[in-house]
Design an enzyme around this catalytic site. Structure first.
Site, PDB file in Angstrom:
ATOM      1  N   THR A  19      35.441  35.454  48.611  1.00 53.71           N
ATOM      2  CA  THR A  19      36.163  34.320  49.229  1.00 53.71           C
ATOM      3  C   THR A  19      37.331  33.804  48.389  1.00 53.71           C
ATOM      4  O   THR A  19      37.866  32.730  48.679  1.00 53.71           O
ATOM      5  CB  THR A  19      35.207  33.124  49.475  1.00 53.71           C
ATOM      6  OG1 THR A  19      34.720  32.674  48.207  1.00 53.71           O
ATOM      7  CG2 THR A  19      34.049  33.487  50.375  1.00 53.71           C
ATOM      8  N   TRP A  20      37.715  34.559  47.351  1.00 56.60           N
ATOM      9  CA  TRP A  20      38.828  34.087  46.525  1.00 56.60           C
ATOM     10  C   TRP A  20      40.092  33.964  47.395  1.00 56.60           C
ATOM     11  O   TRP A  20      40.378  34.889  48.166  1.00 56.60           O
ATOM     12  CB  TRP A  20      39.064  35.063  45.373  1.00 56.60           C
ATOM     13  CG  TRP A  20      39.898  34.496  44.257  1.00 56.60           C
ATOM     14  CD1 TRP A  20      40.291  33.214  44.071  1.00 56.60           C
ATOM     15  CD2 TRP A  20      40.412  35.241  43.142  1.00 56.60           C
ATOM     16  NE1 TRP A  20      41.018  33.099  42.910  1.00 56.60           N
ATOM     17  CE2 TRP A  20      41.114  34.318  42.320  1.00 56.60           C
ATOM     18  CE3 TRP A  20      40.355  36.590  42.757  1.00 56.60           C
ATOM     19  CZ2 TRP A  20      41.753  34.705  41.148  1.00 56.60           C
ATOM     20  CZ3 TRP A  20      40.979  36.975  41.588  1.00 56.60           C
ATOM     21  CH2 TRP A  20      41.677  36.030  40.795  1.00 56.60           C
ATOM     22  N   TYR A  53      37.561  28.492  43.252  1.00 62.83           N
ATOM     23  CA  TYR A  53      38.394  29.006  44.343  1.00 62.83           C
ATOM     24  C   TYR A  53      38.930  27.877  45.216  1.00 62.83           C
ATOM     25  O   TYR A  53      38.161  27.115  45.812  1.00 62.83           O
ATOM     26  CB  TYR A  53      37.626  30.022  45.202  1.00 62.83           C
ATOM     27  CG  TYR A  53      37.097  31.227  44.431  1.00 62.83           C
ATOM     28  CD1 TYR A  53      37.622  31.579  43.177  1.00 62.83           C
ATOM     29  CD2 TYR A  53      36.078  32.010  44.930  1.00 62.83           C
ATOM     30  CE1 TYR A  53      37.141  32.672  42.470  1.00 62.83           C
ATOM     31  CE2 TYR A  53      35.590  33.115  44.226  1.00 62.83           C
ATOM     32  CZ  TYR A  53      36.128  33.424  42.994  1.00 62.83           C
ATOM     33  OH  TYR A  53      35.651  34.497  42.289  1.00 62.83           O
ATOM     34  N   GLN A 163      28.383  39.727  37.414  1.00 62.12           N
ATOM     35  CA  GLN A 163      29.485  40.049  38.330  1.00 62.12           C
ATOM     36  C   GLN A 163      30.701  40.463  37.502  1.00 62.12           C
ATOM     37  O   GLN A 163      31.202  39.671  36.707  1.00 62.12           O
ATOM     38  CB  GLN A 163      29.804  38.835  39.200  1.00 62.12           C
ATOM     39  CG  GLN A 163      30.846  39.152  40.249  1.00 62.12           C
ATOM     40  CD  GLN A 163      31.106  37.980  41.191  1.00 62.12           C
ATOM     41  OE1 GLN A 163      32.225  37.490  41.275  1.00 62.12           O
ATOM     42  NE2 GLN A 163      30.097  37.544  41.904  1.00 62.12           N
ATOM     43  N   LEU A 194      38.293  46.654  45.938  1.00 65.98           N
ATOM     44  CA  LEU A 194      39.434  47.335  46.575  1.00 65.98           C
ATOM     45  C   LEU A 194      40.671  47.252  45.688  1.00 65.98           C
ATOM     46  O   LEU A 194      41.777  47.571  46.126  1.00 65.98           O
ATOM     47  CB  LEU A 194      39.705  46.705  47.953  1.00 65.98           C
ATOM     48  CG  LEU A 194      38.500  46.727  48.901  1.00 65.98           C
ATOM     49  CD1 LEU A 194      38.785  45.941  50.172  1.00 65.98           C
ATOM     50  CD2 LEU A 194      38.106  48.162  49.248  1.00 65.98           C
TER      51      LEU A 194
END
Ligand code: NAP
Length: 279
Positions: A19-20, A53, A163, A194
């Protein structure tokens, strides 16, 4: 959706949703909420966010996306290092709970190592776990030496996940951190799977060639590649519904030895210890 087992035995979706940058722009909120909801419908029920974020805005987007279906979702959030003291952690957690409009965070992570002793953060996490404000805790951006320090801290054996940055152009963790975590049943959450801005990684001729063989996209190859280890969870971020569908479908892409060799030739595996890559 395939699942990954946390040290507690709880299963979470192998592909989750990042959700960044969500919550940054008011005009995008409806689209971002819809993207997360579509992702949940497609089985990507782990959602990763952080107090950092959009300065809490991403947590508010998550709250709206999971409204009415909180029990179907596994929410991961993170505490800033400057808040990671004995008193700072519970205060930050309360603020996140409020923004998330929930009574518990499923997995609460230290975002990266800062000035507060790791043992102090672990003690604060353990108190929150006992108070049932969080269900599991873990860390982010910590290399093996820091993980060993965590493991030596009282309660440190409860660490559920680390993470870290992991994609074909950033694979130093395969040398030591990834097996270190695997041996202990600690999940690796691959962030920026990605390549973050995507343009360079997703134009890799090796990924394109493998994608062509499978009739899928380079992004799906990148996700499938990260998921070849039993303890890796991938958390791509997507606001575009076509991207969300593509990412969920990547779970069905199974890479062959030939595919992996082609990727290795272009994106070399680490031959020795490398400093942990961060974004
Ligand atoms: P990423 O997931 O590697 O890439 C996100 C970008 O890829 C977005 O521009 C997205 O576009 C695009 N995209 C998504 N699916 C795609 C697809 N199938 N084909 C082509 N493009 C696609 O990067 P990230 O956001 O840096 O990392 C993922 C999540 O990891 C973050 O959102 C955050 O939750 C977490 N993270 C954690 C840390 C940490 O320090 N712990 C650091 C970085 C990230 P659209 O949005 O337009 O769909």
């Amino acid at each position: 959706m395939r699942t990954i087992k946390l040290p507690s035995g709880e299963q979470v979706s192998a592909i989750g949703q990042g959700t960044w940058y969500m919550g940054d722009r008011k005009g995008e909120a409806t689209r971002e909420i819809a993207a997360l909801q579509l992702g949940i419908d497609l089985g990507m029920t782990l959602i990763d966010t952080a107090e950092m974020y959009a300065d809490g805005g991403a947590e508010r987007i998550v709250a709206q996306a999971v409204a009415g279906r909180r029990d179907q979702v596994f929410i991961v959030s993170k505490v800033y290092p400057h808040n990671a003291s004995r008193s700072g952690v519970p205060a930050a957690c309360e603020r996140s709970l409020k923004r998330l409009n929930t009574d518990r965070i499923d997995l609460y992570l230290l975002h990266w190592r800062g000035g507060h002793p790791l043992a102090e953060t672990v003690a604060a996490f353990e108190s929150l776990r006992q108070a049932e404000k969080i269900r599991h805790w873990g860390v982010s951006n910590l290399d093996v030496a820091d993980m060993e320090e965590i493991a030596r801290s009282p309660g440190g054996g409860e660490c559920a996940a680390n993470q870290v940055l992991y994609h074909p152009n950033s694979r130093g963790i395969e040398y030591d951190l990834l097996p270190w975590c695997e041996t202990r049943g600690i999940a690796i959450m691959a962030y920026s799977p990605l390549g973050h801005t995507t343009s360079r990684l997703l134009r890799s001729p090796a990924l394109e060639s493998v994608a062509k063989r499978h009739g899928c996209t380079p992004a799906q190859v990148a996700l499938a590649w990260g998921l070849r280890f039993p303890n890796v969870i991938s958390i791509p971020k997507a606001s575009d519904p076509d991207h969300v569908r593509e990412n969920a479908a990547a779970i069905d892409v199974v890479l062959t030895a030939e595919d992996l060799a082609e990727i290795d030739a272009a994106h070399k595996p680490p031959g020795r210890k490398q400093p942990l890559d961060l974004l």
